[in-house]
Design an enzyme around this catalytic site. Structure first.
Site, PDB file in Angstrom:
ATOM      1  N   ARG A  51       0.827  -1.208   0.000  1.00 29.22           N
ATOM      2  CA  ARG A  51       0.000   0.000   0.000  1.00 29.22           C
ATOM      3  C   ARG A  51       0.866   1.265   0.000  1.00 29.22           C
ATOM      4  NH1 ARG A  51      -5.061   0.163   4.051  1.00 29.22           N
ATOM      5  NH2 ARG A  51      -3.685   0.826   5.705  1.00 29.22           N
ATOM      6  N   LYS A  95      11.161  -0.672   6.427  1.00 32.40           N
ATOM      7  CA  LYS A  95      11.461  -1.411   7.657  1.00 32.40           C
ATOM      8  C   LYS A  95      10.196  -2.147   8.087  1.00 32.40           C
ATOM      9  CE  LYS A  95      11.094  -0.941  11.986  1.00 32.40           C
ATOM     10  NZ  LYS A  95      10.823  -2.356  12.321  1.00 32.40           N
ATOM     11  N   SER A 139       7.975  -4.946  10.316  1.00 36.20           N
ATOM     12  CA  SER A 139       8.015  -5.307  11.728  1.00 36.20           C
ATOM     13  C   SER A 139       8.972  -6.488  11.927  1.00 36.20           C
ATOM     14  CB  SER A 139       6.613  -5.699  12.181  1.00 36.20           C
ATOM     15  OG  SER A 139       6.690  -6.355  13.422  1.00 36.20           O
ATOM     16  N   GLY A 185       1.222   2.075  12.333  1.00 33.51           N
ATOM     17  CA  GLY A 185       1.558   1.464  13.625  1.00 33.51           C
ATOM     18  C   GLY A 185       0.896   2.228  14.745  1.00 33.51           C
ATOM     19  N   SER A 186       1.530   2.175  15.908  1.00 32.67           N
ATOM     20  CA  SER A 186       0.904   2.762  17.096  1.00 32.67           C
ATOM     21  C   SER A 186       0.966   4.294  17.047  1.00 32.67           C
ATOM     22  CB  SER A 186       1.613   2.265  18.353  1.00 32.67           C
ATOM     23  OG  SER A 186       2.956   2.688  18.331  1.00 32.67           O
ATOM     24  N   VAL A 203       4.359   5.723  18.535  1.00 36.30           N
ATOM     25  CA  VAL A 203       5.520   5.736  17.625  1.00 36.30           C
ATOM     26  C   VAL A 203       5.284   6.739  16.494  1.00 36.30           C
ATOM     27  CG1 VAL A 203       6.920   4.355  16.032  1.00 36.30           C
ATOM     28  CG2 VAL A 203       6.252   3.391  18.233  1.00 36.30           C
ATOM     29  N   GLU A 241      -0.641   6.262   9.540  1.00 37.37           N
ATOM     30  CA  GLU A 241      -1.870   5.489   9.779  1.00 37.37           C
ATOM     31  C   GLU A 241      -1.738   4.929  11.184  1.00 37.37           C
ATOM     32  OE1 GLU A 241      -4.300   5.411   7.777  1.00 37.37           O
ATOM     33  OE2 GLU A 241      -3.478   5.736   5.774  1.00 37.37           O
ATOM     34  N   CYS A 291      -6.458  -2.066  12.874  1.00 40.83           N
ATOM     35  CA  CYS A 291      -6.791  -0.730  13.397  1.00 40.83           C
ATOM     36  C   CYS A 291      -8.190  -0.301  12.986  1.00 40.83           C
ATOM     37  CB  CYS A 291      -5.740   0.287  12.990  1.00 40.83           C
ATOM     38  SG  CYS A 291      -5.296   0.144  11.283  1.00 40.83           S
ATOM     39  N   SER A 339     -12.404  -1.940   3.380  1.00 41.08           N
ATOM     40  CA  SER A 339     -11.130  -1.531   2.779  1.00 41.08           C
ATOM     41  C   SER A 339     -11.006  -2.064   1.362  1.00 41.08           C
ATOM     42  CB  SER A 339      -9.960  -2.063   3.602  1.00 41.08           C
ATOM     43  OG  SER A 339     -10.057  -1.612   4.916  1.00 41.08           O
TER      44      SER A 339
HETATM   45  P1  ADP Z   1       2.534  -2.215  17.062  1.00 43.68           P
HETATM   46  O1  ADP Z   1       1.842  -1.940  18.329  1.00 43.68           O
HETATM   47  O2  ADP Z   1       1.644  -2.459  15.914  1.00 43.68           O
HETATM   48  O3  ADP Z   1       3.663  -3.181  17.165  1.00 43.68           O
HETATM   49  P2  ADP Z   1       4.493  -0.138  16.766  1.00 43.68           P
HETATM   50  O4  ADP Z   1       4.194   1.287  16.509  1.00 43.68           O
HETATM   51  O5  ADP Z   1       5.226  -0.486  18.003  1.00 43.68           O
HETATM   52  O6  ADP Z   1       3.083  -0.820  16.663  1.00 43.68           O
HETATM   53  O7  ADP Z   1       5.257  -0.792  15.544  1.00 43.68           O
HETATM   54  C1  ADP Z   1       5.002  -0.488  14.194  1.00 43.68           C
HETATM   55  C2  ADP Z   1       6.320  -0.405  13.460  1.00 43.68           C
HETATM   56  O8  ADP Z   1       7.094   0.664  14.023  1.00 43.68           O
HETATM   57  C3  ADP Z   1       7.174  -1.661  13.582  1.00 43.68           C
HETATM   58  O9  ADP Z   1       7.882  -1.878  12.377  1.00 43.68           O
HETATM   59  C4  ADP Z   1       8.135  -1.272  14.701  1.00 43.68           C
HETATM   60  O10 ADP Z   1       9.347  -1.997  14.683  1.00 43.68           O
HETATM   61  C5  ADP Z   1       8.373   0.180  14.364  1.00 43.68           C
HETATM   62  N1  ADP Z   1       8.918   0.989  15.470  1.00 43.68           N
HETATM   63  C6  ADP Z   1       8.716   0.843  16.799  1.00 43.68           C
HETATM   64  N2  ADP Z   1       9.400   1.791  17.468  1.00 43.68           N
HETATM   65  C7  ADP Z   1      10.045   2.559  16.555  1.00 43.68           C
HETATM   66  C8  ADP Z   1      10.916   3.702  16.607  1.00 43.68           C
HETATM   67  N3  ADP Z   1      11.265   4.263  17.765  1.00 43.68           N
HETATM   68  N4  ADP Z   1      11.380   4.210  15.441  1.00 43.68           N
HETATM   69  C9  ADP Z   1      11.035   3.662  14.276  1.00 43.68           C
HETATM   70  N5  ADP Z   1      10.224   2.600  14.150  1.00 43.68           N
HETATM   71  C10 ADP Z   1       9.730   2.050  15.263  1.00 43.68           C
END
Ligand code: ADP
Length: 518
Positions: A197, A212, A214, A265-266, A269, A287, A321, A478
């Site tokens: 996407r 990068k 997960s 992701g979260s 972050v 997102e 999500c 979606s």
């Molecule tokens: P989830 O709860 O879905 O694991 P995260 O936000 O922790 O959500 O992770 C989503 C992505 O962000 C993953 O690829 C994770 O490795 C990456 N990530 C987590 N912390 C960091 C950071 N400080 N900088 C860059 N990428 C990060």
């Protein structure tokens, strides 16, 4: 889930004697063999078209959440490897961005064809490293591939503009040009689709990318990247690094060559990445987390509402999500809905995603299960009732029983935050105004669902909801052709559709002056 699964103590799949004793464990073995035989089990990072280990030799083990077994090890990369990946993306940018749209489109279309050709192996890989049932994994491959197909077509439609000039000897043009090198950071819940996407539109626009994935689910990303190389996407246009997330993130943020960060992701972050992008003023798309309300009105078709909310809640065991996080049910239909909903949830089979008939796989890790437990305990301590499930599943590991909790209210964690697990909180409400007020009572604003037979109410409520996506009488909405993204703290920008292209383009104004004949 902030905790990363860097499992240095898991048992290796190939060397585990237990595998042959336990009924289901032969299935993952066969799946892994099939992936290996297809050549798609890639266990190194991809930089400049070369498969590489981390420079210090460190590794991360990737586990199957359904069994706890180690599937493979991948390099634990950091600053240095990321810096090299950025350099390679930067040098490839000058050639990739200069290809014609038709040439880029052709390479993307080849990639799409190869993903579809290998859909079974990719789906097995998704189930092995992420846990979702194989049927859902196949669905993800089709969904993930659809972004590559769609953007291969959209590559040819990056139109500019000609603006009527205010002076007769001038012509004013608008060009759309690629933003440059993109850093894409993706989560584990859709190991393929969250990457395609982002990478699909980026490559279509002429950008090059450092992804990068997960650390929980890097194998699908690596397999997809291998298919991209086979498809003729040039070395260096798509690079994959994984390992130390903060180091990789910082290297991407600090680089002046990286012009755009795209992240799923979260929220925590996402905020860090947004802040980190400020020093080099990067374009940012995010997102982030949701807290989706699913509103069932008295006038809903009960079968449609049960089917839709079930799909919206329990897809990927509640780990998306856009999963319905709060099911708001109007008082007149509450009892009837709760009964029918519980019956439908009881019909779901929990198990290893490779086993036919499974509709609920494990959660991604122990931290995820503990979060679910905390949320359920908080709700029951404040007066809610568990009417189905509410415990770890007898299968052990990270399996949790599909759960329904009734009489949830605004004071409970289940209302305030994303549970990201197979727990459906039912929240009673009286009036349409109450429902809208409860639905909007959150910092998140990604997906919302409405079930009603009234057309005026559908419009009224859809427009009043502070959300980026609204499903009316539908729980799965979606698609690659529609814009996906949130409002408020659920994010910035849109993915998919023609709007998804804008995120990877800069608008350039060219003024052609002094056009008078001399
Ligand atoms: P989830 O709860 O879905 O694991 P995260 O936000 O922790 O959500 O992770 C989503 C992505 O962000 C993953 O690829 C994770 O490795 C990456 N990530 C987590 N912390 C960091 C950071 N400080 N900088 C860059 N990428 C990060």
């Amino acid at each position: 889930m902030a905790m990363r699964r860097v499992a240095f103590h898991g048992r290796h799949l190939l060397s585990s004697p237990h595998l042959f004793r336990r009924h289901m464990s032969t299935e993952p073995m066969a799946a892994l063999d099939r992936i290996r035989n297809s050549g798609l089990l890639k266990t190194q990072g991809l930089v400049g078209g070369k498969w590489i280990d981390s420079y210090d030799g460190k590794k991360i083990e990737v586990q199957n959440p359904a069994t706890g077994d180690v599937i493979a090890s991948v390099p634990c990369m950091g600053t240095k490897e990321t810096t090299d990946a950025i350099s390679s993306a930067y040098s490839t940018y000058s050639s990739w961005s200069k290809l014609t749209a038709a040439e880029r489109s052709k390479a993307l279309r080849n990639w799409y064809d190869l993903i579809i050709k290998h859909k079974d192996e990719l789906a097995l890989l998704i189930t092995l490293e992420q846990g979702k049932p194989i049927k859902e994994a196949l669905g993800e491959v089709s969904y993930g591939a659809s972004f590559i197909e769609f953007f291969s077509e959209e590559a040819k439609r990056i139109y500019g503009d000609i603006i009527p000039a205010p002076l007769s000897d001038r012509r004013l043009l608008v060009l759309k040009q690629p933003v440059g090198v993109v850093g894409a950071i993706t989560p584990w819940n859709f190991p393929l689709a969250m990457i395609t996407r982002k990478v699909g539109p980026a490559l279509a626009c002429g950008c090059t990318v450092v992804v990068k994935p997960s650390e929980y689910t890097p194998l699908t990303a690596l397999a997809a990247a291998d298919l991209a190389l086979q498809a003729g996407i040039p070395p260096g246009a798509l690079n994959i690094v994984m390992g130390n997330a903060p180091e990789i993130g910082d290297a991407l943020l600090k680089s002046t060559q990286v012009r755009k960060i795209t992240f799923t992701g979260s929220t925590a972050v996402g905020k860090k990445l947004m802040e980190g992008s400020a020093s080099t003023v990067k374009k940012v798309s995010l997102e982030l987390g949701g807290n989706a309300p699913c509103i069932v009105f008295d006038d809903a078709d009960i079968d449609v509402a049960v089917k839709g909310s079930l799909a919206a809640k329990f897809r990927n065991s509640g780990q998306t999500c856009v999963c319905a996080n709060r099911i708001l049910v109007q008082e007149g239909i509450y009892e009837e809905f709760a009964k029918a909903f519980v019956k439908a949830v009881q019909g779901m089979q929990v198990g290893n995603g490779l086993v036919e008939g499974t509709s609920q796989g494990p959660l991604i890790n122990e931290a995820a299960v503990q979060k679910v437990e905390t949320f359920v305990n908080d709700a029951t301590s404040k007066g809610a009732n568990v009417i189905l499930g509410g415990r770890r599943h007898s299968l052990g590991k990270t399996f949790y029983e599909p759960t329904v909790v009734s009489n949830v209210n605004r004071d409970m964690l289940l209302f305030k935050d994303e549970v990201f697990g197979p727990v459906a909180p039912l929240v009673p409400f009286k009036t349409e105004e109450d429902a809208i007020s409860m639905a909007n009572d959150t910092n998140a604003g990604l997906a919302a669902y409405v079930f009603t037979k009234s057309i005026p109410r559908s419009w009224r409520v859809s427009e009043a909801l502070e959300y980026g996506l609204v499903g009316v009488n539908e729980g799965i909405i979606s698609t690659e052709v529609a814009p996906f993204g949130g409002v408020k703290q659920s994010g910035l920008g849109r993915e998919g559709s023609k709007y998804g292209m804008d995120e990877y383009l800069e608008v350039k104004y060219v003024c052609m002056g002094n056009l008078k004949e001399t």
